[in-house]
Structure formats: C-alpha cells, structure tokens
Design an enzyme around this catalytic site. Structure first.
Site, PDB file in Angstrom:
ATOM      1  CE  LYS A   1      -0.582  -5.271   1.803  1.00  0.00           C
ATOM      2  NZ  LYS A   1      -2.195  -4.808   1.573  1.00  0.00           N
TER       3      LYS A   1
ATOM      4  CG  ASP B   1      -4.112  -6.245  -3.298  1.00  0.00           C
ATOM      5  OD1 ASP B   1      -3.054  -7.459  -2.701  1.00  0.00           O
ATOM      6  OD2 ASP B   1      -3.564  -5.882  -4.682  1.00  0.00           O
TER       7      ASP B   1
ATOM      8  N   GLY C   1       8.871  -0.704   1.637  1.00  0.00           N
ATOM      9  CA  GLY C   1       8.470  -2.123   1.334  1.00  0.00           C
ATOM     10  C   GLY C   1       8.320  -3.471   2.824  1.00  0.00           C
TER      11      GLY C   1
ATOM     12  NE  ARG D   1       2.287  -2.345   0.937  1.00  0.00           N
ATOM     13  CZ  ARG D   1       1.177  -1.603   1.823  1.00  0.00           C
ATOM     14  NH1 ARG D   1       1.626  -1.544   3.361  1.00  0.00           N
ATOM     15  NH2 ARG D   1      -0.210  -0.999   1.671  1.00  0.00           N
TER      16      ARG D   1
ATOM     17  CG  ASP E   1      -2.778  -2.783  -9.444  1.00  0.00           C
ATOM     18  OD1 ASP E   1      -3.002  -1.406 -10.138  1.00  0.00           O
ATOM     19  OD2 ASP E   1      -1.632  -2.304  -8.130  1.00  0.00           O
ATOM     20  CG  ASN E   2      -5.078  -2.984  -6.207  1.00  0.00           C
ATOM     21  OD1 ASN E   2      -3.951  -3.818  -5.654  1.00  0.00           O
ATOM     22  ND2 ASN E   2      -5.383  -1.564  -6.134  1.00  0.00           N
TER      23      ASN E   2
END
Length: 498
Positions: A122, A271, A135, A102, A261-262
């Site tokens: 974002k 994030d 998204g 997103r 992934d953060n």
C-alpha cells in the site's frame, strides 16, 4: 521511472514462494503493473508476529533485500503484481468504479495454518484506478495502519495484518507536504463487497459469477455442496459481518469509513484510515472529521454493517436467483449481531450465566457511562477490580465518574447480579482482565510515535507495537500507556487523509 528489478536467488526471502490465484482471473478484473520504486527506502518497523504467519524468519528484516522487496523496488520471484478493480457506495452514495488506487497485490504465499495469504504493497505508486490521487501513502497513515492492524489481531478481532513499514524522504501533498511510506498488508483475500458491486452495476453477470465462484473456491469451499452456494455465501458473509460489528462495539473501535469498498468479503477489519478507539464514552462519537453527517459514528456502525450486507445482497441477486432467497440470507444479521454482542458484554462484566434483566443492567451501565463521559477502556478494565463485599475498593473506578451517585446506584445492581450467580472475585477478575484490554491504540499514542518517526526516531513505533501485542497483560512498567489521555489529545482530528 524504471520498473523494479527481480530479487536474486539465495535471498533471505527465498522462503516466500508465490502463487497468483487472483491473477488467474480474467484480465478485466485487474491491471498488471509494477510498483513504482520508492526513492532511498529505509526500514521503519516490522512485525515478527505477522512474519511468523508466512514462515518468514525475522532475521530477514535486517537484510537490504527485505527493504528493497517491500518498498516495491525489487520484484520477488514468482510475483505477478497487479491492481484490482472494484466499485462501491461511499457514504451511502454510489461512487462507480474505484479500485486499488495506491495498492499493488504481489501475489499469495503459503501460511503456517495451511492456507494462503496475499501480500499487498500500500503506497506503491499510481495505478489506472488512482483517479486524482498520487498513488502514495504518507508515513503518518502507514504507521497508523501498521500499528492498528497488529493491535486488532492481538485483541482477537478479525483483521488484515501488517508485515512492515518502509519509509522514504520522498514527499507527497496532503494537508501539508509529508514524507511517504509503503506498508505491506496481508490477508487471505482483499476482495470487497464493492468487488461484487462492480460487476452487478456494470450488468456483467458472467464476471459476477466468475468472482463468486472464485471466492467460494478459495475461501468458502465448504459452501460448494450447498443447494444454493451464492445464497450460502451471502448468509455466511452476513454472519461474519454481524459478529465483526459486535466485536468492534465491544472494544470501542470505530472504523470511520465503512464504505462498501472497505468491507471485506471474509469479515475482516480492512482499510485502516480515520479509525479511533472510544475514550470519553459517547455513542454518537464520530471519529472521522470528514464524516460531517455522522453516518459512521460509533452507534451507527452495526446499522451500517447491515446496510452494507444488503448492498452485497443486491449485487449477488442475479446469482442467488430471487429476492426471497436473498432476504432469507440477510434476515439473521440483527439476531447474529445481538447474540454476539450479548456474549461479549457478559464476558466483559464477568457474568457466567444469563438472567432475564441483564439487558437492563447493560443499558443502565451505558447510561451512567455516557452521563459522565467515562473512558471506555479504563472503565471496563477497572471494573474487574471491583470487590463484591467492599464498596471502598471502588475508589479508582468511582473516580472515573462525574456522577458518582449514578455510578453507586449502578454498582449496587451489579453487585447484586454477581451475588446471584455466586461469583468469585479473583476468578472473575482474571476472566475480565482476559477480555477487557488494558492497552488500546489511542490516537494520541499513535501521534507521539508518528512525530518521532517523522524525525527518524522509530523507537516509539517499536515500543508501542510491543505493548499492543499484549493488550491484556498488566505490563506495570508501561502503565502510563493505559492512563487517561492528556488534555491536548482532545484536539487531535483524523480524516479520510489519515
């Protein structure tokens, strides 16, 4: 839905000249696409501090072109929008391909420090990496990220920044229907640990090398002359991550979702979702309601930071060349973390020298704090007011404790430690107040601002940002924002939808 139109020349945003270094990577690293326009966008708030980083005049905030550009409705000239692919471990389990589900990267612009900052929208619509998501980001989570990004920067903690929040009456379903928003995020790079894992676990070592070479050239050019630049990259990221974990612990910040992934390859706080600042001190506190096992509890954060660095090391192994060299790059994490935290704790207690038993003093302090569930921020701020020769001055500080006798015993040790280095009360107070914030983004303060914003009153978002931009100042007129949280705040929960 129509693609965004391009903003015309002579806009107030002309100062933003876009480069597109990430877009110069091979097409397998991303998908080019336009943001999905946001219906009837309106301005919620903007950060002049973030704008200053890219030389953007705050006067541009008042122009409709700003709203159109940073809602994704019009494309800024030179921008090449894209969504990046990456993978990652989520809650310790390999999740496979993820990606910007997103978020859309507009490109990079010149920063005032001579570097470049990427701008990312974002909540700007679905991408090929959205999986089952819509998204969009909701106003609630966008305000939380916006405020905390800027609050962390003011605390001196490495972080992505937030330029603006643009809202809309468009609805998205979370636990209930909520209005949507787009937050503009800024960072020198949004590359993550998971970006490297993606290529490693897909056995695409050429792409892995391309990404590593790109990150080194863009963000760590000083490593190019190293005997093994990839080992040096891992060592530097490990160092930065260890220091970041110590900085989080020192202010009581809890990220909530420390998936690979953060995790930023630059050692930034990245994030913002179900984050929280410690209130009633409990090292086992879990700020993320979704985290049923407590993997990302406050006390686990340093260990998880280490785990994530090992995951990055595994991904970089084909480039580094040997397990031994990889382990060499990782081995200093714990020492780096401990040394950084030790420095921060000495500063928080106003101690200018090192003594052999200081660790025992710190341990005893956290023990009495835990026994009485003392408010983390209030304790350290109030500790600066303690006077060595006047225990009667401890009233406010002492009243934070249920176990006052336990506090008195610890305060006796602390006073003796201060006398041992001839500490001067006034100088120590000034030093402690410069390192122990009076104001942090408590969840209940964010919730009040969010509820007003949901009714189109954005004044509390603006006021809260102004307070949090000066977290170490007394701001006597805003003292209520530093008070103990109200009883109802204990019922607030944040989850991965936050």
């Amino acid at each position: 839905m129509n693609a965004p139109a391009t903003i015309l020349p002579h806009s107030p945003l002309d100062r933003l000249t876009f480069g597109n270094s990430f877009a110069a990577l091979p097409p397998s690293f991303y998908t080019r696409l336009m943001p999905t326009p946001l219906p009837a966008p309106y301005l919620v708030d903007t950060s002049a501090g973030a704008a200053d980083l890219i030389g953007l005049d705050p006067a541009a905030f008042a122009d409709d072109e700003f709203i159109q550009a940073f809602s994704g409705n019009r494309l800024l000239p030179g921008s090449q929008p894209l969504a990046a692919v990456y993978s990652g471990h989520q809650f310790g389990v390999w999740a496979g391909q993820l990606g910007d589900g997103r978020a859309i990267l507009l490109g990079d612009v010149a920063g005032n420090d001579g570097g470049r900052l990427e701008l990312q929208l974002k909540g700007s619509g679905m991408t090929p990496y959205s999986r089952m998501g819509d998204g969009r980001a909701v106003l609630r989570s966008s305000i939380r990220e916006y405020l905390c990004s800027e609050a962390m920067a003011a605390l001196g903690i490495p972080t992505s920044r937030a330029l603006s929040v643009i809202g809309s009456n468009q609805l998205a379903m979370r636990e209930t229907q909520e209005t949507t928003a787009v937050v503009t995020r800024m960072a020198p790079s949004f590359v993550r640990f998971g970006s490297f894992e993606h290529w490693y676990y897909n056995n695409q070592h050429d792409a892995l090398k391309t990404l590593a070479d790109y990150v080194i050239a863009q963000s760590y050019p000083e490593l190019l002359d190293s005997d093994n630049p990839y080992q040096a990259l891992l060592a530097e990221v490990t160092r930065r991550t260890a220091h970041l974990m110590a900085q989080w612990q020192a202010v009581g910040f809890m990220h909530g979702v420390m998936n690979t992934d953060n995790m930023s390859i630059l050692g930034l706080t990245l994030d913002y979702g179900p984050f929280g600042f410690m209130e009633a001190y409990d090292p086992r506190h879990i700020c993320n309601h979704t985290d049923q096992q407590g993997r990302y509890s406050y006390q686990m954060q340093p260990q998880i930071g280490h785990w994530n660095c090992f995951a990055l090391g595994q991904a970089l192994l084909p480039l580094i060349g040997s397990v031994e060299a990889t382990e060499e790059a990782l081995k200093h994490y714990q020492a780096q973390y401990a040394a950084k935290l030790d420095d921060l704790l000495h500063a928080k207690l106003g101690l200018q020298t090192r003594q052999p038993d200081d660790d025992k003093l710190f341990d005893a302090m956290f023990g009495v704090m835990q026994a009485s569930h003392v408010d983390f921020t209030l304790f350290f701020r109030s500790l600066g007011e303690l006077r060595q020769d006047d225990p009667a001055s401890d009233t406010v500080l002492r009243d934070l404790f249920i176990d006052r006798a336990g506090f008195d015993a610890w305060a006796l040790q602390y006073r003796a430690r201060l006398k041992a280095e001839n500490s001067q009360d006034q100088a120590r107070k000034l030093a402690m107040h410069a390192t122990n914030p009076k104001y942090v983004l408590r969840n209940y303060l964010a919730q009040i601002a969010i509820e007003k914003a949901q009714n189109k009153d954005f004044s509390e978002v603006r006021k809260l940002l102004q307070i949090l931009e000066k977290p170490f100042d007394e701001q006597a007129q805003h003292a209520q924002y530093a008070a103990l949280p109200p009883d109802w705040a204990g019922a607030l929960e944040v989850s991965c939808s936050s």
